[in-house]
Design a protein around this motif. Structure first.
Motif, PDB file in Angstrom:
ATOM      1  N   THR A 149      23.083  -6.309 -26.534  1.00  0.00           N
ATOM      2  CA  THR A 149      22.285  -5.946 -27.487  1.00  0.00           C
ATOM      3  C   THR A 149      23.394  -5.308 -29.100  1.00  0.00           C
ATOM      4  N   SER A 150      24.428  -4.340 -28.380  1.00  0.00           N
ATOM      5  CA  SER A 150      24.990  -3.843 -29.345  1.00  0.00           C
ATOM      6  C   SER A 150      26.194  -4.654 -29.090  1.00  0.00           C
ATOM      7  N   ASP A 151      26.601  -5.390 -28.424  1.00  0.00           N
ATOM      8  CA  ASP A 151      28.046  -6.541 -28.850  1.00  0.00           C
ATOM      9  C   ASP A 151      27.363  -7.287 -28.912  1.00  0.00           C
ATOM     10  N   ALA A 152      26.297  -7.953 -28.934  1.00  0.00           N
ATOM     11  CA  ALA A 152      25.946  -9.897 -29.920  1.00  0.00           C
ATOM     12  C   ALA A 152      25.107  -9.348 -30.811  1.00  0.00           C
ATOM     13  N   VAL A 153      24.703  -8.717 -30.576  1.00  0.00           N
ATOM     14  CA  VAL A 153      23.855  -8.141 -32.824  1.00  0.00           C
ATOM     15  C   VAL A 153      23.748  -6.072 -33.501  1.00  0.00           C
ATOM     16  N   VAL A 154      23.897  -5.422 -32.815  1.00  0.00           N
ATOM     17  CA  VAL A 154      24.186  -4.375 -33.420  1.00  0.00           C
ATOM     18  C   VAL A 154      25.410  -4.216 -34.089  1.00  0.00           C
ATOM     19  N   GLY A 155      26.964  -4.201 -33.314  1.00  0.00           N
ATOM     20  CA  GLY A 155      28.487  -4.710 -33.771  1.00  0.00           C
ATOM     21  C   GLY A 155      28.018  -5.276 -34.758  1.00  0.00           C
ATOM     22  N   ALA A 156      28.256  -6.364 -34.662  1.00  0.00           N
ATOM     23  CA  ALA A 156      27.532  -7.509 -35.444  1.00  0.00           C
ATOM     24  C   ALA A 156      27.645  -7.030 -37.310  1.00  0.00           C
ATOM     25  N   LEU A 157      26.362  -6.573 -37.018  1.00  0.00           N
ATOM     26  CA  LEU A 157      25.801  -5.974 -37.981  1.00  0.00           C
ATOM     27  C   LEU A 157      26.519  -4.827 -38.853  1.00  0.00           C
ATOM     28  N   VAL A 158      26.995  -4.618 -37.988  1.00  0.00           N
ATOM     29  CA  VAL A 158      27.386  -2.966 -38.265  1.00  0.00           C
ATOM     30  C   VAL A 158      28.331  -3.336 -39.489  1.00  0.00           C
ATOM     31  N   TRP A 159      29.415  -4.333 -38.697  1.00  0.00           N
ATOM     32  CA  TRP A 159      31.082  -4.810 -39.402  1.00  0.00           C
ATOM     33  C   TRP A 159      30.762  -5.602 -40.371  1.00  0.00           C
ATOM     34  N   GLY A 160      29.847  -6.076 -40.292  1.00  0.00           N
ATOM     35  CA  GLY A 160      29.439  -7.068 -41.372  1.00  0.00           C
ATOM     36  C   GLY A 160      28.405  -6.193 -42.685  1.00  0.00           C
ATOM     37  N   ALA A 161      28.273  -4.859 -42.321  1.00  0.00           N
ATOM     38  CA  ALA A 161      27.676  -4.053 -43.701  1.00  0.00           C
ATOM     39  C   ALA A 161      28.646  -3.592 -43.861  1.00  0.00           C
ATOM     40  N   VAL A 162      29.678  -3.440 -43.170  1.00  0.00           N
ATOM     41  CA  VAL A 162      31.284  -2.431 -43.884  1.00  0.00           C
ATOM     42  C   VAL A 162      32.294  -3.156 -44.549  1.00  0.00           C
ATOM     43  N   GLY A 163      32.451  -5.027 -43.186  1.00  0.00           N
ATOM     44  CA  GLY A 163      32.945  -6.098 -44.633  1.00  0.00           C
ATOM     45  C   GLY A 163      32.661  -6.956 -44.585  1.00  0.00           C
ATOM     46  N   GLY A 164      31.550  -7.399 -45.276  1.00  0.00           N
ATOM     47  CA  GLY A 164      30.395  -8.515 -45.388  1.00  0.00           C
ATOM     48  C   GLY A 164      31.294  -9.296 -44.664  1.00  0.00           C
ATOM     49  N   VAL A 165      31.614 -10.471 -44.581  1.00  0.00           N
ATOM     50  CA  VAL A 165      31.584 -11.657 -44.054  1.00  0.00           C
ATOM     51  C   VAL A 165      33.277 -11.270 -43.175  1.00  0.00           C
ATOM     52  N   PRO A 166      33.869 -10.988 -43.253  1.00  0.00           N
ATOM     53  CA  PRO A 166      35.262 -10.797 -42.673  1.00  0.00           C
ATOM     54  C   PRO A 166      34.986  -9.792 -42.037  1.00  0.00           C
ATOM     55  N   GLY A 167      34.525  -9.243 -42.276  1.00  0.00           N
ATOM     56  CA  GLY A 167      33.931  -8.409 -40.994  1.00  0.00           C
ATOM     57  C   GLY A 167      32.576  -8.460 -39.805  1.00  0.00           C
ATOM     58  N   LEU A 168      31.676  -9.703 -40.091  1.00  0.00           N
ATOM     59  CA  LEU A 168      30.929 -10.227 -39.246  1.00  0.00           C
ATOM     60  C   LEU A 168      32.168 -11.151 -38.418  1.00  0.00           C
ATOM     61  N   LEU A 169      32.598 -11.769 -39.189  1.00  0.00           N
ATOM     62  CA  LEU A 169      33.158 -12.705 -38.257  1.00  0.00           C
ATOM     63  C   LEU A 169      35.070 -11.680 -37.830  1.00  0.00           C
ATOM     64  N   GLY A 170      35.269 -11.018 -37.917  1.00  0.00           N
ATOM     65  CA  GLY A 170      36.284 -10.175 -36.996  1.00  0.00           C
ATOM     66  C   GLY A 170      35.768  -9.565 -36.204  1.00  0.00           C
ATOM     67  N   PHE A 171      34.498  -9.011 -35.937  1.00  0.00           N
ATOM     68  CA  PHE A 171      33.970  -8.244 -34.859  1.00  0.00           C
ATOM     69  C   PHE A 171      33.538  -9.083 -34.393  1.00  0.00           C
ATOM     70  N   ARG A 172      33.106 -10.267 -34.155  1.00  0.00           N
ATOM     71  CA  ARG A 172      32.887 -11.384 -33.091  1.00  0.00           C
ATOM     72  C   ARG A 172      33.865 -12.271 -32.365  1.00  0.00           C
ATOM     73  N   ALA A 173      35.519 -12.152 -32.906  1.00  0.00           N
ATOM     74  CA  ALA A 173      36.732 -13.100 -32.817  1.00  0.00           C
ATOM     75  C   ALA A 173      36.578 -11.988 -31.534  1.00  0.00           C
TER      76      ALA A 173
END
Length: 334
Positions: A149-173
């Motif tokens: 729940t943290s790794d596959a969802v919440v963490g991505a949303l947090v970094w998306g809020a911080v960095g937008g699309v680069p944050g979303l892709l960077g966290f998943r990478a």
């Protein structure tokens, strides 16, 4: 449309897309990244931390750069920016697939089909299914639901809020690299060190937010807080500890204990010692808690991004206000 609303609307649309579509069986962007990272590894691999750090920098940096280029290319079009954020969110979150796999195993366990559950467990986590009975598999599923729940969802949303699309892709990478090379096998103990440490750093805020939301959304908030405070620090993972402990306390169950990975037995501390043993029915309870945490996380992250954008606009407005310094003020009469 400002950046705050683009993220808020795009993240919500991406989560709805994940809810309706889930992950495609073929052609998933994360799988494509995994293949690319594997190709880089075949070129760079040495039993050395420095080469592993280079591998992490090339792969994670490449994902962030790709997101930055894409976001810059559409920045003048609100519709295109919204579509890109929606697509990126859908690509990096995996809540629907997580719930689907957990429920498939849960239904097999409730039907008494232990062998079917064992055959499916590797799709969700890396435990040795042959070493687990029905209750052990149920515990493994609940722990995996909590951590992912943290790794596959919440963490991505947090970094998306911080960095937008680069944050979303960077966290998943970063998270994908950790899954590929971050484990302590003979091949990756040194080579995967940088990926594992970077994943710990990137996952820190999302894990704490997940734990807080599990407290708020779970059926036993006091139990969740108690287990988090008492047991989270004993977990070998700095991020899985708070998440699994808060889920354990919220659900009133015990997690942790002895487990087996790839033939290697680990004895982990018990989380929420006051709870009961996990039963097969707790799989569905964990999935429902995960879904509540997901939508609360969307609200928190979207709200934070909107508030940040509003404050930024206010600061710019104040900064652009005409100054009175040096201005001629009208003389006051007697």
């Amino acid at each position: 449309m400002g950046a705050g609303r683009v993220f808020a609307y795009g993240a919500a649309a991406g989560l709805i897309g994940d809810l309706l579509l889930g992950d495609p069986r073929r052609g998933h962007p994360v799988a494509a990244f995994g293949r690319a990272a594997g190709a880089v590894e075949r070129v760079l691999w040495r039993d050395h931390r420095g080469w592993g750090a280079l591998h992490t920098a090339v792969c994670a940096g490449g994902a962030v750069a790709l997101g930055s280029v894409a976001a810059r290319a559409v920045r003048t079009s609100p519709a295109a920016s919204l579509a890109l954020t929606t697509a990126a969110t859908w690509a990096v979150v995996g809540g629907t697939s997580l719930a689907r796999e957990a429920r498939t195993i849960g239904r097999a366990l409730e039907a008494g089909d232990v062998e079917a559950a064992r055959a499916r467990l590797p799709h969700l986590c890396g435990r040795d299914p042959q070493a687990l009975d029905a209750d052990g598999m149920a515990r493994a599923v609940v722990e995996s639901v909590a951590e992912n729940t943290s790794d596959a969802v919440v963490g991505a949303l947090v970094w998306g809020a911080v960095g937008g699309v680069p944050g979303l892709l960077g966290f998943r990478a970063v998270n994908t690299l950790d899954a590929m090379v971050g484990h302590k096998s003979a091949r990756y103990r040194r080579y995967g060190w940088a990926s594992a440490r970077l994943d710990d750093l990137a996952g820190w805020p999302g894990a704490r937010l997940t734990a807080v939301l599990a407290v708020l959304a779970g059926p036993d908030p006091r139990g969740a807080v108690r287990a988090w405070r008492a047991d989270a620090a004993q977990h070998p993972s700095p991020n899985a500890g708070p998440v699994e402990a808060s889920f354990a306390g919220a659900l009133g169950v015990r997690l942790g204990g002895t487990l087996s990975y790839g033939g290697r037995v680990e004895h982990r501390p018990v989380l929420n010692t006051q709870g009961r043993a996990v039963g097969t029915h707790d799989v569905e309870r964990a999935v429902r808690l995960s879904k509540r945490v997901t939508w609360l996380a969307l609200g928190v992250c979207a709200g934070a991004r909107l508030t940040s954008a509003w404050l930024s606009r206010g600061a710019r407005s104040l900064g652009s206000a005409p100054s009175l310094r040096g201005a001629r003020l009208p003389k006051r009469g007697k």
